[in-house]
Design an enzyme around this catalytic site. Structure first.
Site, PDB file in Angstrom:
ATOM      1  N   THR A   1       0.822  -1.212   0.000  1.00  0.00           N
ATOM      2  CA  THR A   1       0.000   0.000   0.000  1.00  0.00           C
ATOM      3  C   THR A   1       0.854   1.260   0.000  1.00  0.00           C
ATOM      4  OG1 THR A   1      -0.123  -0.119   2.416  1.00  0.00           O
ATOM      5  CG2 THR A   1      -1.920  -1.117   1.185  1.00  0.00           C
TER       6      THR A   1
ATOM      7  N   SER B   1       8.335   5.417   5.835  1.00  0.00           N
ATOM      8  CA  SER B   1       7.357   6.111   6.662  1.00  0.00           C
ATOM      9  C   SER B   1       7.705   6.055   8.141  1.00  0.00           C
ATOM     10  CB  SER B   1       5.962   5.544   6.393  1.00  0.00           C
ATOM     11  OG  SER B   1       4.964   6.302   7.051  1.00  0.00           O
ATOM     12  N   HIS B   2       6.839   5.432   8.932  1.00  0.00           N
ATOM     13  CA  HIS B   2       6.981   5.404  10.389  1.00  0.00           C
ATOM     14  C   HIS B   2       7.884   4.271  10.857  1.00  0.00           C
ATOM     15  CE1 HIS B   2       3.774   2.868   8.970  1.00  0.00           C
ATOM     16  NE2 HIS B   2       3.876   2.128  10.060  1.00  0.00           N
TER      17      HIS B   2
ATOM     18  N   ASP C   1       5.486  11.890  11.684  1.00  0.00           N
ATOM     19  CA  ASP C   1       6.252  10.647  11.580  1.00  0.00           C
ATOM     20  C   ASP C   1       7.450  10.783  10.664  1.00  0.00           C
ATOM     21  OD1 ASP C   1       4.815  10.783   9.168  1.00  0.00           O
ATOM     22  OD2 ASP C   1       4.813   8.606   8.972  1.00  0.00           O
TER      23      ASP C   1
ATOM     24  N   ASP D   1       8.175  10.281   7.439  1.00  0.00           N
ATOM     25  CA  ASP D   1       8.131  10.996   6.160  1.00  0.00           C
ATOM     26  C   ASP D   1       7.136  12.148   6.157  1.00  0.00           C
ATOM     27  OD1 ASP D   1       5.894   9.282   6.196  1.00  0.00           O
ATOM     28  OD2 ASP D   1       5.875   9.105   4.017  1.00  0.00           O
TER      29      ASP D   1
ATOM     30  N   ASP E   1       3.789  12.303   6.811  1.00  0.00           N
ATOM     31  CA  ASP E   1       2.400  12.200   6.365  1.00  0.00           C
ATOM     32  C   ASP E   1       1.430  11.817   7.479  1.00  0.00           C
ATOM     33  OD1 ASP E   1       3.110   9.540   6.615  1.00  0.00           O
ATOM     34  OD2 ASP E   1       2.615   8.973   4.556  1.00  0.00           O
ATOM     35  N   ARG E   2       1.950  11.495   8.666  1.00  0.00           N
ATOM     36  CA  ARG E   2       1.070  11.151   9.783  1.00  0.00           C
ATOM     37  C   ARG E   2       1.142  12.230  10.852  1.00  0.00           C
ATOM     38  NH1 ARG E   2       0.897   4.668  10.679  1.00  0.00           N
ATOM     39  NH2 ARG E   2       1.096   4.060   8.501  1.00  0.00           N
TER      40      ARG E   2
ATOM     41  N   THR F   1      -7.806   0.478   3.171  1.00  0.00           N
ATOM     42  CA  THR F   1      -6.630   1.167   3.702  1.00  0.00           C
ATOM     43  C   THR F   1      -5.650   1.439   2.568  1.00  0.00           C
ATOM     44  OG1 THR F   1      -6.875   0.157   5.872  1.00  0.00           O
ATOM     45  CG2 THR F   1      -4.683   0.940   5.280  1.00  0.00           C
TER      46      THR F   1
ATOM     47  N   GLU G   1      -7.273   5.774  10.315  1.00  0.00           N
ATOM     48  CA  GLU G   1      -7.075   5.618  11.754  1.00  0.00           C
ATOM     49  C   GLU G   1      -5.601   5.577  12.144  1.00  0.00           C
ATOM     50  OE1 GLU G   1      -5.658   2.826  13.346  1.00  0.00           O
ATOM     51  OE2 GLU G   1      -5.199   1.987  11.377  1.00  0.00           O
ATOM     52  N   SER G   2      -4.743   5.268  11.202  1.00  0.00           N
ATOM     53  CA  SER G   2      -3.314   5.167  11.481  1.00  0.00           C
ATOM     54  C   SER G   2      -2.633   6.524  11.445  1.00  0.00           C
ATOM     55  CB  SER G   2      -2.643   4.199  10.498  1.00  0.00           C
ATOM     56  OG  SER G   2      -2.905   4.579   9.168  1.00  0.00           O
TER      57      SER G   2
ATOM     58  N   LYS H   1      -1.633  11.927   2.490  1.00  0.00           N
ATOM     59  CA  LYS H   1      -1.943  12.402   3.826  1.00  0.00           C
ATOM     60  C   LYS H   1      -0.854  13.368   4.251  1.00  0.00           C
ATOM     61  CE  LYS H   1      -0.391   7.908   5.701  1.00  0.00           C
ATOM     62  NZ  LYS H   1      -0.579   7.001   4.564  1.00  0.00           N
TER      63      LYS H   1
ATOM     64  N   ARG I   1      -3.669  -6.502  12.946  1.00  0.00           N
ATOM     65  CA  ARG I   1      -4.261  -5.320  13.562  1.00  0.00           C
ATOM     66  C   ARG I   1      -5.714  -5.632  13.906  1.00  0.00           C
ATOM     67  NH1 ARG I   1      -0.157  -1.786  12.844  1.00  0.00           N
ATOM     68  NH2 ARG I   1       0.716  -1.394  10.771  1.00  0.00           N
TER      69      ARG I   1
END
Length: 542
Positions: free
Chosen positions: A17, A112-113, A276, A278, A280-281, A343, A363-364, A375, A495
């Site tokens: 994803t 990412s994270h 985070d 990169d 985006d969160r 997602t 939700e993440s 995002k 999850r």
């Protein structure tokens, strides 16, 4: 002069994803990154005369891959590469640069994270011309190409000085090293009432922003401290580091514990936030009040009209299926549609491009709007600041008023990390087989209303995405969702999303674990998590 390098395929180069994510040691294998980048160019080509954007989150191995990607791009005929200074571009900033300069796409080098460093994670994601992640049709074609690739192209050229803005020639291609922050910061000024926020800050409003030694540090310093007037030091851990300071750059109550502890202490500033790896969160936490990402989406949508960029109203709201239904109730009140998607931010792209949605969220901790096609962590923080400045209330007061109007969706996610893949798959297979027999069954006080494997029919292009997570919905609006994550690099992560709906006239100030106790017990009874995994508790609760 173009050089052709013979190669052979690697197994497992299937983008998830969020692109292709593996350990650094995997990417460091001879031809591994080159095979994947060449496969991208083969699929999206011909690229002759086009512009490519390259940037990343500053993690270990970024610079190495950027230099190779530049040479491969030149060999494939691109006319220009735009690369962020220092190899830095947050994911939302990269999306904006692609859109602003009419690039045909971009390579975002990030996991990412996920943690960074020589023994940690790396990733490559391709974004298309709208600035959003490549859709499944493109990523499937890239994967197919990686399975048969037999050569990649390059040019002989020295490394580009990534730390100096300006343009140089690589082969017949121009490489422009650009300020990674300026274009994005300027865009934010068009969306939000910076004057109102500055006035609030001048009146004594305080905040703490944890950049987690990740990509948003330079963006947050420029916007929060320099343009909005927050005191120096408001941005903590603001220097991007290749290993994120040895920490996990995931903005949640586990990995941003220092910020959480501060916000629930006597020394708490008015507002706390984090982003985070990169960029985006986001994490939103007021003095003594954590706002779940699902609630944040709903509250932002309900108040977006207070920001200049959204005064005309929303065309629609979109949320990922595991995200709580809090946003659905806001959409109903606003008289706009609410879309439930799989997602993955790429599923929002069609809705945004078609003008069917304005604000989207997961939700993440991912929230964003139609200003880019990713995002955007800082965007969410700035919209919260705009709302706080205009309403003159605390985060806690805004949350309480929201629940008194719409009801409250108590919500948590339980992650079981590093499971053997066959174990995780067996759990999901057994639960899938049991779904048809669940409706009507009782688990404590909960009665199953319906149960299914979520499938999404895209209202724009008519495509269908099946097997996107297992849903168990209970009478009264509560539910449990089970899903295997696609963002890790080793093993499988199960999850479990737990959601209890409490109507506006109900109990709105319970502790979340207490409110979800019946659902936690039901999840174990329905799925047999301990029986399958041997785990009696999740590794992470967010």
């Amino acid at each position: 002069m173009t050089t052709t390098v013979a190669t052979t395929p690697y197994e497992g180069q299937k983008p998830g994803t969020s692109g292709l994510r593996k350990k650094v040691r995997v990417f460091a294998q001879a031809n591994y990154a080159e095979n994947f980048i060449q496969s991208v160019f083969d699929v999206v080509g011909p690229v002759t005369g086009k512009t490519l954007v390259i940037g990343g989150d500053g993690r270990y191995y970024n610079r190495t891959v950027i230099q190779q990607a530049i040479r491969i791009a030149a060999a494939n005929g691109y006319s220009q590469v735009l690369v962020g200074k220092g190899g830095i571009l947050s994911t939302p900033a990269a999306s904006h640069v692609i859109r602003k300069y009419g690039a045909s796409g971009g390579l975002i080098l990030s996991a990412s994270h996920n943690p960074g460093g020589p023994d940690e994670d790396f990733g490559i994601k391709y974004n298309i011309a709208n600035g959003g992640p490549a859709p499944e049709g493109v990523t499937d074609a890239i994967f197919a190409r990686t399975q048969v690739i037999d050569r990649w192209l390059t040019v002989e050229a020295p490394d580009v000085d990534l730390d100096t803005c300006g343009s140089v020639a690589v082969g017949g291609m121009t490489v422009s090293v650009i300020d990674p922050v300026a274009d994005y910061a300027d865009l934010m000024e068009t969306l939000f009432d910076f004057a109102a926020i500055r006035a609030k800050v001048a009146a004594g409003f305080t905040m703490a922003f944890d950049a987690m030694h990740a990509v948003t540090g330079p963006y947050a310093v420029e916007i929060l401290e320099k343009r909005l007037g927050f005191a120096p030091g408001t941005v903590r851990n603001g220097v991007p580091l290749e290993d994120f300071g040895g920490h996990h750059p995931d903005p949640n109550m586990v990995h941003a514990k220092a910020l959480f502890d501060l916000m629930f202490s006597a020394a708490a500033p008015d507002f706390g936030a984090a982003s985070d790896g990169d960029g985006d969160r986001n994490l939103i936490v007021g003095r003594g009040r954590f706002v779940t990402p699902s609630d944040s989406l709903a509250m932002l949508a309900a108040n977006a009209h207070l920001a200049p960029g959204y005064r005309a109203g929303l065309k629609g709201i979109a949320r990922s299926m595991p995200t709580s239904a809090a946003a659905d109730r806001v959409a109903e009140a606003l008289g706009v549609p609410c879309f439930e998607t799989p997602t993955g931010w790429k599923f929002f792209g069609n809705l945004l491009d078609a003008g069917m949605a304005t604000i989207c969220g997961e939700e993440s901790a991912g929230t964003g709007s139609d200003h880019v096609r990713e995002k955007d962590g800082l965007w969410a923080v700035l919209l919260w600041l705009n709302i706080l400045a205009v309403r003159g209330q605390s985060v806690d007061a805004i949350a309480r008023e929201h629940w008194q109007r719409f009801g409250r969706n108590y919500y948590a996610r339980h992650d079981y990390e590093g499971l053997p893949t066959d174990t995780a798959n067996a759990l999901i297979a057994e639960l899938t087989a049991a779904l048809p027999g669940l409706p009507g069954k009782s688990f404590g006080p909960l009665v199953v209303a319906s149960a299914d494997s979520f499938a999404y029919l895209d209202p724009v292009d008519g495509s269908t995405s099946a097997n996107q997570g297992l849903r168990v919905l209970f009478e009264g609006g509560s539910r449990i969702v089970f899903r295997l994550s696609g963002t890790g690099t080793e093993g499988a992560t199960l999850r479990v999303y737990l959601e209890r709906y409490e109507p506006a006239e109900g109990l709105l100030d319970r502790d979340t674990p207490d409110a979800l106790a019946d659902l936690i017990a039901a999840a174990e009874a329905v799925a047999g998590i301990a029986r399958h995994t041997g785990r009696t508790a999740p590794d992470v609760v967010t």
